[in-house]
Motif scaffolding. Structure first.
Motif, PDB file in Angstrom:
ATOM      1  N   ALA A  49      -5.093  37.802  46.070  1.00 35.24           N
ATOM      2  CA  ALA A  49      -6.447  37.289  46.300  1.00 35.24           C
ATOM      3  C   ALA A  49      -6.428  36.140  47.303  1.00 35.24           C
ATOM      4  O   ALA A  49      -7.250  36.086  48.233  1.00 35.24           O
ATOM      5  N   VAL A  50      -5.499  35.227  47.147  1.00 38.08           N
ATOM      6  CA  VAL A  50      -5.388  34.079  48.061  1.00 38.08           C
ATOM      7  C   VAL A  50      -5.031  34.550  49.470  1.00 38.08           C
ATOM      8  O   VAL A  50      -5.556  34.031  50.459  1.00 38.08           O
ATOM      9  N   ALA A  51      -4.174  35.547  49.585  1.00 39.82           N
ATOM     10  CA  ALA A  51      -3.819  36.081  50.904  1.00 39.82           C
ATOM     11  C   ALA A  51      -5.057  36.629  51.615  1.00 39.82           C
ATOM     12  O   ALA A  51      -5.239  36.402  52.819  1.00 39.82           O
ATOM     13  N   ASN A  61     -11.251  29.436  44.733  1.00 41.16           N
ATOM     14  CA  ASN A  61     -10.613  29.200  43.451  1.00 41.16           C
ATOM     15  C   ASN A  61     -10.418  30.582  42.831  1.00 41.16           C
ATOM     16  O   ASN A  61     -11.345  31.390  42.829  1.00 41.16           O
ATOM     17  N   VAL A  62      -9.228  30.828  42.298  1.00 41.44           N
ATOM     18  CA  VAL A  62      -8.909  32.148  41.747  1.00 41.44           C
ATOM     19  C   VAL A  62      -8.332  31.970  40.340  1.00 41.44           C
ATOM     20  O   VAL A  62      -7.386  31.199  40.151  1.00 41.44           O
ATOM     21  N   PHE A  74      -4.178  30.125  37.387  1.00 43.49           N
ATOM     22  CA  PHE A  74      -5.272  29.627  38.215  1.00 43.49           C
ATOM     23  C   PHE A  74      -4.687  29.007  39.474  1.00 43.49           C
ATOM     24  O   PHE A  74      -3.619  28.398  39.436  1.00 43.49           O
ATOM     25  N   GLN A  75      -5.424  29.150  40.577  1.00 44.36           N
ATOM     26  CA  GLN A  75      -5.041  28.463  41.813  1.00 44.36           C
ATOM     27  C   GLN A  75      -6.293  28.042  42.562  1.00 44.36           C
ATOM     28  O   GLN A  75      -7.223  28.833  42.727  1.00 44.36           O
ATOM     29  N   SER A 156     -11.775  38.917  44.956  1.00 48.70           N
ATOM     30  CA  SER A 156     -11.417  39.433  43.627  1.00 48.70           C
ATOM     31  C   SER A 156     -10.910  40.863  43.708  1.00 48.70           C
ATOM     32  O   SER A 156      -9.937  41.219  43.038  1.00 48.70           O
ATOM     33  N   LYS A 157     -11.549  41.682  44.513  1.00 48.06           N
ATOM     34  CA  LYS A 157     -11.116  43.076  44.654  1.00 48.06           C
ATOM     35  C   LYS A 157      -9.708  43.161  45.239  1.00 48.06           C
ATOM     36  O   LYS A 157      -8.917  44.015  44.836  1.00 48.06           O
ATOM     37  N   ALA A 158      -9.388  42.266  46.170  1.00 53.96           N
ATOM     38  CA  ALA A 158      -8.044  42.250  46.745  1.00 53.96           C
ATOM     39  C   ALA A 158      -7.012  41.920  45.670  1.00 53.96           C
ATOM     40  O   ALA A 158      -5.936  42.528  45.616  1.00 53.96           O
ATOM     41  N   GLY A 159      -7.335  40.982  44.803  1.00 57.73           N
ATOM     42  CA  GLY A 159      -6.429  40.649  43.702  1.00 57.73           C
ATOM     43  C   GLY A 159      -6.319  41.777  42.699  1.00 57.73           C
ATOM     44  O   GLY A 159      -5.221  42.122  42.254  1.00 57.73           O
TER      45      GLY A 159
END
Length: 170
Positions: A49-51, A61-62, A74-75, A156-159
């Motif tokens: 997700a961060v990428a 924020n994830v 969490f990050q 979110s979908k990427a994660g």
């Protein structure tokens, strides 16, 4: 008496005037809860997700919750909005416990005017919370916040896609 029975039979074939009166044949969102996602898997979801957020230059924020809605990982990216910390966690928790993407609540309120949804404890009517499903069971959910709802959903979908990729390679 037979005309009353005929009238009732005809009414039952008509579409209900209130969409909430419709009775589905199957239970919607009937995905069973599975074992909770591990910390290692949750961190992989967050990394993906961060990428995606970094690729688009979005500050997010994830959060990843387990199948019971409890925070696992969490990050907060540098510069991400502080108010979105709790929102990301809320989206992950709601997606896991209600067994559906949080976009369903957003659509229910904005498009279908089902304002009663806001009365349910734990609901958040903002997209960006997506269940993580492995072998037909919810192992957790990812929630993102910091951008617009559509940006949050993309991240979110990427994660969430990582769980499916890991599942396919195992």
């Amino acid at each position: 008496m037979s005309s009353a029975i005929t009238e009732l039979a005809n009414e039952s074939r008509l579409a209900p005037s209130n969409p909430l009166d419709a009775v589905p044949d199957e239970m919607p969102f009937d995905v069973p809860y599975g074992p909770p996602i591990s910390l290692a898997r949750a961190q992989v979801v967050i990394q993906a997700a961060v990428a995606e957020a970094k690729r688009r230059n979005w500050k997010m924020n994830v959060a990843v919750a387990d199948s019971g809605g409890n925070l696992v990982a969490f990050q907060r990216m540098d510069g991400a909005m502080l108010a979105s910390i709790q929102i990301a966690e809320h989206k992950a928790r709601a997606a896991a416990t209600f067994r559906r993407p949080t976009k369903v609540f957003e659509d229910g309120i904005n498009l279908m005017h089902l304002n009663y949804l806001l009365a349910f404890d734990g609901v958040i009517a903002s997209r960006g919370g997506i269940p993580l499903i492995e072998q037909g069971a919810i192992i957790g959910a990812v929630g993102c916040s910091g951008g617009t709802d559509s940006q949050d959903e993309i991240v979110s979908k990427a994660g969430a896609a990582v769980v499916n990729q890991l599942q396919a390679t195992n």
